[in-house]
Each structure stands twice: as structure tokens, then as C-alpha cells.
Motif scaffolding. Sequence first.
Motif, short mmCIF file in Angstrom:
data_model
loop_
_atom_site.label_atom_id
_atom_site.label_comp_id
_atom_site.label_asym_id
_atom_site.label_seq_id
_atom_site.Cartn_x
_atom_site.Cartn_y
_atom_site.Cartn_z
N ARG A 159 -0.09 7.76 10.47
CA ARG A 159 -0.20 6.53 11.15
C ARG A 159 -1.62 6.11 11.59
N ARG A 160 -2.05 4.73 11.46
CA ARG A 160 -3.34 4.43 11.47
C ARG A 160 -3.76 3.68 12.86
N SER A 161 -3.08 2.86 13.57
CA SER A 161 -3.12 2.24 14.64
C SER A 161 -2.81 3.15 15.88
N GLU A 188 2.57 2.71 8.93
CA GLU A 188 2.55 3.91 7.75
C GLU A 188 2.06 2.97 6.71
N ARG A 189 2.24 1.74 6.52
CA ARG A 189 2.05 1.16 5.13
C ARG A 189 0.53 1.35 4.61
N PHE A 190 0.28 1.42 3.50
CA PHE A 190 -0.65 1.61 2.81
C PHE A 190 -0.83 0.87 1.32
N SER A 191 -1.70 0.77 0.68
CA SER A 191 -1.82 0.29 -0.69
C SER A 191 -2.08 1.49 -1.60
N PRO A 192 -0.76 2.04 -1.99
CA PRO A 192 -1.04 3.35 -3.16
C PRO A 192 -1.66 3.03 -4.49
N ARG A 193 -2.38 3.87 -5.04
CA ARG A 193 -2.80 3.78 -6.31
C ARG A 193 -1.81 4.93 -7.16
N SER A 194 -1.14 5.73 -6.49
CA SER A 194 -0.30 6.71 -7.25
C SER A 194 1.10 6.49 -7.30
N SER A 224 -10.15 -2.07 -13.85
CA SER A 224 -10.19 -0.93 -12.76
C SER A 224 -8.67 -1.15 -12.02
N ASN A 225 -7.88 -2.10 -12.35
CA ASN A 225 -6.58 -1.73 -11.68
C ASN A 225 -5.46 -1.38 -12.71
N SER A 226 -5.39 -1.79 -13.97
CA SER A 226 -4.38 -1.37 -14.90
C SER A 226 -4.59 0.33 -15.15
N VAL A 227 -5.89 0.88 -14.88
CA VAL A 227 -5.92 2.33 -15.23
C VAL A 227 -5.02 2.99 -14.44
N TRP A 228 -4.59 2.48 -13.24
CA TRP A 228 -3.69 3.35 -12.42
C TRP A 228 -2.40 2.62 -12.22
N ALA A 229 -2.60 1.25 -12.27
CA ALA A 229 -1.20 0.49 -12.05
C ALA A 229 -0.20 0.61 -13.16
N LEU A 261 3.43 -0.49 -2.26
CA LEU A 261 3.05 -1.57 -3.25
C LEU A 261 1.64 -1.86 -3.09
N HIS A 262 1.11 -2.38 -3.91
CA HIS A 262 -0.38 -2.42 -3.99
C HIS A 262 -0.49 -3.89 -4.58
N GLN A 263 -1.20 -4.91 -3.83
CA GLN A 263 -1.37 -6.06 -4.04
C GLN A 263 -2.72 -6.31 -4.86
N LEU A 264 -2.61 -7.16 -5.86
CA LEU A 264 -3.87 -7.15 -6.81
C LEU A 264 -4.51 -8.65 -7.01
N GLY A 265 -5.55 -8.67 -6.62
CA GLY A 265 -6.16 -10.17 -7.10
C GLY A 265 -6.93 -10.11 -8.37
N GLY A 266 -7.02 -8.84 -8.80
CA GLY A 266 -7.97 -8.48 -9.87
C GLY A 266 -7.07 -8.61 -11.16
N PHE A 267 -6.83 -9.92 -11.52
CA PHE A 267 -6.37 -9.97 -12.92
C PHE A 267 -6.69 -11.45 -13.47
N ARG A 313 -7.58 6.53 4.26
CA ARG A 313 -7.02 5.11 4.53
C ARG A 313 -8.05 4.28 5.10
N THR A 314 -7.56 2.80 4.66
CA THR A 314 -8.82 1.99 4.99
C THR A 314 -9.10 1.67 6.70
N PRO A 315 -10.29 1.27 7.11
CA PRO A 315 -10.32 1.00 8.27
C PRO A 315 -10.13 -0.37 8.77
N ARG A 316 -10.01 -0.75 9.89
CA ARG A 316 -9.78 -1.88 10.37
C ARG A 316 -11.03 -2.42 11.50
N LYS A 317 -11.27 -4.00 11.68
CA LYS A 317 -12.10 -4.24 12.44
C LYS A 317 -11.53 -4.41 13.75
#
Length: 193
Positions: free
Chosen positions: A7-9, A19-25, A77-82, A129-135, A178-182
Motif C-alpha cells: 500500500r502506497r498512500s 496497490e496498483r503499480f506498473s509491473p515489469r515481471s 529498454s521495454n521489449s526486454v521485459w515486455a 499492466l504497464h503503460q509504455l510511451g517508449g515505442f 515503488r515510485t514516489p509521488r509529489k
Amino acid sequence: MSGTPVRRSALPIHPVLNERFSPRSFSDRPVTDEELELVLEAARWAPSSMNEQPWRFLVTRRGGEGHAELLSALNESNSVWADKAPVLILNMVHRTLSRNGQENFHARHDLGTAIGQLTAQATALGMGLHQLGGFHPDQARTVFGIPEDVDLVSVIALGHPGEPEALDGSLRERELNRTPRKPLAELVHFGKF
Ligand SMILES: Cc1cc2nc3c(=O)[nH]c(=O)nc-3n(C[C@H](O)[C@H](O)[C@H](O)COP(=O)(O)O)c2cc1C
């Protein structure tokens, strides 16, 4: 999701959001037709400016039609795990309004809303799920023959999160941290800017 959810917040926002995060595995567990239909249906019911519903999705399954082509349009850098994700989704918008052919200023805004709903539904089903702008949009446009009035915006890697240990080195570190937030105070203005 694998393991105990993080849990992050500190505040009691809905677990689907917290509980959401962007998995790579991703695990080997397939995404069923029913799960896939549910996440797409969740996107379908999103609000949109003038109910234009500008979002368009091109879905591929690992080993199925179009998947290798979409995977090869990702940055390395994305396809290596995606490449382990059982489903890839190319997210697009129809750029013009159906009623007058004018530019739809809110098209990408509305796609983001739809993806938010898709994401919440996927998380509620235990997926990640992991959103990807790197394509490379031009490559994907050519290979799938996508018309010019449709913008290619991002790609989603979708599946059931796997063990962080399945990743190498720095990717494993990123999966565990997990990534931080402002702080809200930096993001929100009350009454005046
Ligand atoms: C539109 C968009 C594009 C993104 N592109 C990439 C990407 O190309 N590669 C990547 O590893 N993560 C990408 N991300 C994931 C973000 O880095 C991630 O959502 C952010 O760091 C917050 O982490 P979290 O989703 O785990 O909370 C993208 C996310 C969004 C919404």
C-alpha cells in the motif's frame, strides 16, 4: 498480484488504486478471454467529451497474430521485459470529431480516462499492466496499416504480475522499489493558483 500488496498512500484510498503499480515481471499465467473482455469493457464505459469515445485498441496475444510485430515496435529498454507479457494493447485515438471533422482537442484526455478505467478493472482482477510511451509509432502504423486520422499514443503490457526475482539487476531493483509521488500541496491549489 504476487506476494503481499504494497500500500502506497497513507490515506484510505481504494485498494485498487493504492496497490496498483506498473509491473515489469509477468507470470506465465495466461489472461483469459473473459478477463480480457472485462478490462476492455471497463474502458468502453469511460466518459468522453461529447461522448465521442475516441479511443481505439489493437490487442495482441503472445504467440498470436500481430504480437511479434507490436513487440518489435517497442523500444529495446521495454521489449526486454515486455516480451513476457501475455497481452499487448496498442492505444490509439481517432483524432477528429465524427460530427464535424474538426480536431478533437480532448481525444488523448479521453483515452487516458479509458485507460484509467481499464487499469482499475485489471487491478481488481489481480492483473497488472504497464503503460509504455517508449515505442515507434511510425513502425506500428506501417505494419498494421493504421490510417492517418488515428494517432498511436502508447502501448500496454498486460498480464498477471510475476516474481521480481525473475528480472535481472536494475530491473529487479525497480520492481521492488515503488515510485514516489509529489505531495498534494504541490499539485493542488485551492481558490487561487
Ligand atoms: C503514458 C505513459 C508512458 C509510459 N512509458 C513508459 C515506458 O516507455 N517505459 C517504462 O518502463 N515505463 C513507462 N511508463 C510507466 C511510468 O514510468 C510509471 O507509471 C511511473 O513511474 C509511476 O510508477 P507506477 O505506475 O508503478 O506507480 C509510462 C507510463 C505512462 C502513463
